[in-house]
Design an enzyme around this catalytic site. Sequence first.
Site, PDB file in Angstrom:
ATOM      1  N   ASP A   1      35.803  83.453  -5.146  1.00 18.68           N
ATOM      2  CA  ASP A   1      35.234  82.122  -5.514  1.00 18.68           C
ATOM      3  C   ASP A   1      35.572  81.480  -6.598  1.00 18.68           C
ATOM      4  O   ASP A   1      35.127  80.354  -6.864  1.00 18.68           O
ATOM      5  CB  ASP A   1      33.605  82.207  -5.286  1.00 18.68           C
ATOM      6  CG  ASP A   1      32.652  81.126  -4.883  1.00 18.68           C
ATOM      7  OD1 ASP A   1      33.341  80.433  -3.843  1.00 18.68           O
ATOM      8  OD2 ASP A   1      31.801  80.935  -5.073  1.00 18.68           O
TER       9      ASP A   1
ATOM     10  N   ASP B   1      19.375  86.923  -2.206  1.00 19.22           N
ATOM     11  CA  ASP B   1      18.985  88.396  -1.249  1.00 19.22           C
ATOM     12  C   ASP B   1      17.617  88.124  -0.702  1.00 19.22           C
ATOM     13  O   ASP B   1      17.154  88.396   0.428  1.00 19.22           O
ATOM     14  CB  ASP B   1      19.577  89.456  -1.899  1.00 19.22           C
ATOM     15  CG  ASP B   1      18.938  89.533  -3.388  1.00 19.22           C
ATOM     16  OD1 ASP B   1      18.381  88.273  -3.913  1.00 19.22           O
ATOM     17  OD2 ASP B   1      19.204  90.330  -4.281  1.00 19.22           O
TER      18      ASP B   1
END
Length: 871
Positions: free
Chosen positions: A186, A571
């Site tokens: 990324d 998450d």
Amino acid sequence: MAHYFIFFKFPENIKEWSHFQLCQTSILFAPFATWLIDSLCCRADDARQPLSRVVPIPSSHLTPYRVVIILRLIILGFFLQYRTTHPVKDAYPLWLTSVICEIWFALSWLLDQFPKWYPINRETFLERLALRYDREGEPSQLAPIDVFVSTVDPLKEPPLVTANTVLSILAVDYPVDKVSCYVSDDGSAMLTFEALSETSEFARKWVPFCKKHNIEPRAPEFYFAQKIDYLKDKIQPSFVKERRAMKREYEEFKIRINALVAKAQKTPEEGWTMQDGTPWPGNNPRDHPGMIQVFLGHSGGLDTDGNELPRLVYVSREKRPGFQHHKKAGAMNALIRVSAVLTNGAYLLNVDCDHYFNNSKALKEAMCFMMDPALGKKTCYVQFPQRFDGIDLHDRYANRNIVFFDINLKGLDGVQGPVYVGTGCCFNRQALYGYDPVLTEADLEPNIIVKSCCGSRKKGRGGNKKYIDKKRQVKRTESTIPIFNMEDIEEGVEGYDDEKSLLMSQKSLEKRFGQSPVFIAATFMEQGGIPPSTNPATLLKEAIHVISCGYEDKTDWGKEIGWIYGSVTEDILTGFKMHARGWISIYCMPPRPAFKGSAPINLSDRLNQVLRWALGSIEILLSRHCPIWYGYNGRLKLLERLAYINTIVYPLTSIPLIAYCVLPAICLLTGKFIIPEISNFASMWFILLFVSIFATGILELRWSGVSIEDWWRNEQFWVIGGTSAHLFAVFQGLLKVLAGIDTNFTVTSKASDDDGDFAELYVFKWTSLLIPPTTVLVVNLVGIVAGVSYAINSGYQSWGPLFGKLFFAIWVIVHLYPFLKGLLGRQNRTPTIVIVWSILLASIFSLLWVRIDPFTSSTTKATSGQCGINC
């Protein structure tokens, strides 16, 4: 002696053979035939058995534990009733503050305790998995799996660490044509790309070595660093020679990686250029096209023995100014789409770049749950515990999180499953697509409190296949064939089955998944794999399309599909959304840890890590996905909801905690106390409360197997984190969500001790997070000095009230002791400067306190005078 051969044509059901038929065979062959049939029947029975089982905690451990919890709840009620009805009139503000704090601590304890009411263990049967899906000599029927590795900055996440993670994935014990590894870069760093290229070349030698000699772990850095007898269980004479050669190859590989890192320290003014002279497309990490490079795979990537290697794909999604990229969650969603287009594994497993496969059979462990006929259709993910390398012997800052992984998550596994912790997790791809699980009649019973409290995981549930929820049923398909006719993709999606057409039209599919017919077709392949009619020549172009920065616009990505946006702890949100739909999750703890990673052992780095987690919880608390009010129309069980509420409100405990930690010092300085003089009957509730707290902890350690040292470190860091990172997270979260102000806390290295084992542990890095706990420490130390000085000056009658105040002040200091060592200490000695300053400060404050004597009025001092020798 003659040799006889018998050829049997077995019926489909071997047990249909009667003993009468066997008796008709000759006496010579009957024993052999009987043995052969019994063996085959045994194998057939094993193949039909469940692939895992629940191992309940012995009732001799759980029953006393639950009894003590109930007793503690009763005692707590009487204690709070006494505290609220007996105010301290001369110290009313202190008393009121303490009571409010105690009520909050009681609520916090309830949220943390009751989700641990029904802990369980699990056991997997890899032999049964092999008998059913991976028989020797036959094509493997194991499901394809795509493994995701995420990285951003190679200067902060060393490429050698990422390379070891990738090598451990490529060498995993799983059919090579069923495994694909996707590395998300990324940060669009050329260093990561070149390091991955070197890794793919070294993998051609490393993977066959691992599989030939069956070594563990299969990350070379950690394998060669093991201080064990590496010859144990090795029987091939060539092993020693080959191991030495491989170690030499790995050392050369490390040198090449280190050379790349050294080269990347200074970026050229014109930007990086590739070997062919063209500019690197990712020179601007905030403005670059999408990049995909297949290094290994089914198109010719062979190892030195001529065997096929798993596919290895480099992915860097497109980034442009003006687009919201959503950090890690956005990168994961890009990997979901690109992997669906290229390989479309039925299951996904994501790991951080520093979490390598410590157990080569980890994928098979996960498949024991995902491919189980009873559990697989309603299991959204299998979560493995995190285990860490390189942590100091005493785990000063509770980096291992043993209490969370070995107690809290075991407890949740008996309810609806563990929360998703961000790494080491194997997902059902269909769950990430936002589909509901296939639930049986038993699963769809009313979600009453009694059922929630007991977990309600009934044996034999898998046998009931009567599905009664039509809305849930219509959202899925049992077909393993492609839903779309892809002969002409340009003309759009055609020919999906009637059941799906009742639910979605083509436009609604595009609104949900984005405008990619290839990807939409792949979403309906429940068993994974690329639809047969897909044109391979168009896949790479389509893969680039699905990672474009505008692909998610006006779709459900990040809202209902994939990793959910809205928090830095994506998450927690992602797992919560799945559980709210009725999915269950599984906690898998194989004897050999599946994954191992690294954790920050330095105090400042650890506090910043905890700050990020706590900030994410505050963001969820202030969002529409807050578990307090979200998802009541779903199938989230009560205790699971309590666990999620505890996960997002725990940073708020920092406010009453820091107030409670300062109260002892204020009491010592003012001579007041938060508790009035109590009778023997009232003191009984105080004693019983402390006894119940210790009894709960001891019995919890008994059934979980956690050591008392790990439990104590967790208690200490709860206070350290609560008075620092959690407090900052509350205010930073409020500023970010309510005012739009994003405040970052930077860490700057100020000094370093000599190099050595755990040298990072002693590096001092200044950060604002150190201020609140340091203040609490100093205030309590001053309070103790002042209190003791006053008692010495006032006579023996003042020592009695002093002991209660000293007890609470010392409780605070003992809990903050690791923090104090982190500021000034060493591993095995206390610095001389600490001793000198402690004595000096204690002397100064003692003399000042005796001289000022603030608790005696001026008139009393004037009239008392000197009493002389006759006193």
